[in-house]
Design an enzyme around this catalytic site. Structure first.
Site: not given
Length: 370
Positions: A8-9, A14, A109, A202
């Site tokens: 969950l960003s 997300s 990443c 990123c």
């Protein structure tokens, strides 16, 4: 019902991923937020417009992630990979620029952090049935495929993942478009429904890139040289600030616009050419290293490739694969195929694999200044 950990960003993708898994598919959902960049610890000062804000973007994302977890009534945990990101992704990025190449940090990443350290942490601490992210792509039988929404498809950035990394990954957004995702978020009053998509490097975000690099690489001034006449037409502060085909060079008093045609790193020369001169950007063959083969059962007659994200597919032929090195040809030719970037190969919807462009050729000759 499965136990699924969601990365969950704090973004809308997300958030909707977690919503779908819990309320549309009735799974047990656990959220984990990754913190991977620290502007102060990493000397991210020049070019960072957020440095003097009351709350940095990474902490704002954490606050949004906690709000989403509360809305969805799911537990949330936070893990810090700042050192790992710096050591395994960022130092590579800086070294590539120092060598005059144009890297793609998002791909590494994903390989080392989002689907590397993150998976290790999740497996050790939660032992889930599956791990989900908000990426636009498909996984079937540990193979990678393009998402339904071609405009948002992120299989290009996932091309360095191994089958072992993919075996427990699910992408719930695989068949959805961005418009539908924002509609789901709005209809369910998710706090991230209107949040702007993240852009830039990123986990680092948007930066004034020339100034940003100055935090880590000293200027290396040299001459700007017309590749046809060998005449010095200007000065630059470092070849790392320019990429192949770039037209914004800040040359004054020139009769025609110029573009970057290549560079000589050893002698600190930036080569340029007039738009009315011979085309110095073309190539019809390349060598890529660190090639990651995902789908071994591909159809050799049906291959296409991308040399950069959002590029239209171009037909290619694989000339040779030797361990992690690959040679491909593309008879229709292409401009500004840039060493350091990734070539990603497709067999229809299947992502065959990808590697780092190392050398390019044109009509049998090495493009020595690319």
């Amino acid at each position: 019902m499965s136990k699924i950990v969601v990365a969950l960003s704090g973004g809308v993708d997300s958030s909707v991923t977690a919503f779908i898994l819990k309320y549309q598919q009735n799974h047990e959902v656990i959220a984990v937020f990754m913190r991977n960049w620290d502007s102060f610890a990493n000397n991210d000062i020049l070019g960072n417009e957020d440095i003097n804000q009351d709350i940095c973007p990474q902490e704002k994302d954490w606050e949004d992630a906690k709000k989403i977890a509360s809305q969805l009534n799911i537990p949330i945990y936070r893990v810090d990979f700042v050192k790992e990101y710096y050591d395994e992704v960022f130092t590579y990025l800086i070294e590539e620029y120092r060598q005059g190449r144009t890297p793609n940090p998002d791909i590494f990443c994903n390989k080392y952090i989002k689907f590397g350290k993150f998976i290790e942490y999740v497996e050790k601490n939660f032992n889930p049935d599956f791990i989900a992210t908000g990426h636009y792509a498909k996984v079937e039988n540990s193979l990678l495929y393009r998402a339904k929404d071609r405009n948002k498809d992120q299989s290009y950035f996932l091309s360095q993942l191994s089958s072992d990394q993919l075996k427990k990954i699910i992408f719930p957004l695989k068949d959805l478009t961005k418009d539908v995702i924002r509609k789901i978020a709005a209809e369910n009053n998710l706090v991230t429904a209107q949040k702007k998509d993240s852009t830039g490097i990123c986990f680092i975000g948007e930066r004034n890139f020339d100034k940003f690099l100055q935090n880590y690489i000293p200027n290396m001034p040299g001459n700007i040289v017309d590749i046809e006449t060998n005449e010095v037409v200007g000065q630059h502060v470092g070849v790392m600030y320019y990429t192949l085909g770039q037209r914004k060079i800040n040359l004054s008093g020139m009769k025609y616009p110029y573009y970057v045609a290549g560079h000589d790193l050893k002698n600190k020369i930036l080569y340029v050419a007039s738009i009315h001169s011979k085309n110095y950007l073309k190539s019809d063959k390349l060598e890529a290293i660190e090639f990651n083969l995902i789908n071994k059962n591909f159809n050799k007659k049906n291959l296409t490739a991308k040399f950069r994200y959002r590029q239209e597919d171009i037909k290619i032929e694989i000339l040779n694969i030797d361990k992690n090195k690959i040679e491909i040809s593309y008879p229709d030719e292409f401009e500004a195929v840039t060493p350091g970037q990734h070539v990603v190969i497709y067999d229809g919807e299947s992502c065959v694999g990808g590697g780092i462009i190392n050398k390019t050729y044109y009509k049998g000759n090495l493009n020595q200044f690319h």
